[in-house]
Scaffold this motif. Structure first.
Motif, mmCIF file in Angstrom:
data_model
loop_
_atom_site.group_PDB
_atom_site.id
_atom_site.type_symbol
_atom_site.label_atom_id
_atom_site.label_comp_id
_atom_site.label_asym_id
_atom_site.label_seq_id
_atom_site.Cartn_x
_atom_site.Cartn_y
_atom_site.Cartn_z
ATOM 1 N N ASP A 1 0.912 -1.184 0.128
ATOM 2 C CA ASP A 1 0.011 0.065 0.038
ATOM 3 C C ASP A 1 0.867 1.307 -0.146
ATOM 4 O OD1 ASP A 1 -2.558 -1.446 -0.081
ATOM 5 O OD2 ASP A 1 -2.397 -1.529 2.112
ATOM 6 N N GLU A 2 2.038 1.226 0.593
ATOM 7 C CA GLU A 2 2.973 2.438 0.850
ATOM 8 C C GLU A 2 4.103 2.078 0.449
ATOM 9 O OE1 GLU A 2 2.301 5.057 4.038
ATOM 10 O OE2 GLU A 2 0.118 4.236 4.436
ATOM 11 N N LYS B 1 6.903 3.666 -0.089
ATOM 12 C CA LYS B 1 7.996 4.626 0.590
ATOM 13 C C LYS B 1 8.274 3.776 1.846
ATOM 14 C CE LYS B 1 7.291 9.396 -0.979
ATOM 15 N NZ LYS B 1 6.967 10.725 -0.682
ATOM 16 N N ILE B 2 7.283 3.419 2.681
ATOM 17 C CA ILE B 2 7.616 2.392 3.752
ATOM 18 C C ILE B 2 8.224 1.117 3.322
ATOM 19 C CG2 ILE B 2 6.467 1.206 5.554
ATOM 20 C CD1 ILE B 2 4.376 3.773 5.777
ATOM 21 N N SER B 3 7.716 0.432 2.363
ATOM 22 C CA SER B 3 8.210 -0.682 1.948
ATOM 23 C C SER B 3 9.894 -0.565 1.428
ATOM 24 C CB SER B 3 7.451 -1.335 0.760
ATOM 25 O OG SER B 3 6.226 -1.636 1.000
ATOM 26 N N GLU C 1 -5.774 5.796 7.939
ATOM 27 C CA GLU C 1 -4.755 5.791 9.393
ATOM 28 C C GLU C 1 -4.649 4.308 9.500
ATOM 29 O OE1 GLU C 1 -5.861 9.928 11.433
ATOM 30 O OE2 GLU C 1 -7.175 8.329 11.811
ATOM 31 N N HIS D 1 -2.289 2.891 7.126
ATOM 32 C CA HIS D 1 -0.629 3.581 7.142
ATOM 33 C C HIS D 1 -0.124 2.836 8.603
ATOM 34 C CE1 HIS D 1 2.444 6.311 6.767
ATOM 35 N NE2 HIS D 1 2.299 6.749 8.279
ATOM 36 N N ALA E 1 1.110 -0.804 7.495
ATOM 37 C CA ALA E 1 2.104 -0.797 6.677
ATOM 38 C C ALA E 1 3.399 -0.397 7.660
ATOM 39 C CB ALA E 1 2.051 0.480 5.769
#
Length: 156
Positions: free
Chosen positions: A47-48, A50-52, A123, A126, A129
């Protein structure tokens, strides 16, 4: 083969009493665990990005630094059977840490469920993630650290 008794495995590695067939089985089962983890990861959506990506970069750093540290703990260039030892230790240590991580996540989820209604869906996605990446990094760190410690014990 040991699936839990790392202390006995360390003793056998010290005494060079692990056979080539046993090393082959450690490679085989470790490979199956890795393939299974790839399958599980392929079933979860990213889903995210940047986090991955941050999780990937941190895990890459952990991999490089801990493999080098374990190699040095094994005696470096003059060490004996580094790959055999690393992979043999990987299996029981990964099983232990995975069970520990699952129990920890269950406890976390039980506690977090009390507060979930305070967050909207975006939220929560997020948080999920970030939670996933943190668990992945913490699990990787613990596995590498325990292998490092075990290899130091083998060479002591």
């Amino acid at each position: 083969m040991y699936f839990w008794r790392t202390d006995q495995l360390i003793k056998d590695l010290k005494q060079n009493s692990i056979t080539q067939a046993e090393f082959k089985n450690y490679y085989l089962i470790s490979g199956i665990l890795i393939l299974l983890s790839f399958f599980v990861l392929s079933q979860t959506g990213v889903d995210e990005l940047k986090i991955s990506l941050a999780g990937f970069v941190i895990n890459l750093g952990l991999l490089i630094s801990w493999i080098n540290a374990a190699f040095k703990a094994n005696g470096g260039e003059k060490g004996h059977a580094f790959l055999n030892r690393f992979i043999a230790l990987y299996l029981p240590i990964t099983i232990k840490i995975t069970i520990f991580a699952i129990v920890g996540m269950i406890c976390y989820e039980l506690i977090f469920n009390v507060f979930k209604d305070r967050f909207n869906d975006a939220e929560l996605a997020h948080i999920d993630a970030i939670e996933s990446v943190v668990v992945d990094i913490a699990t990787s760190f613990l596995i590498y650290w325990r292998i490092f410690v075990a290899i130091k014990k083998v060479n002591s």
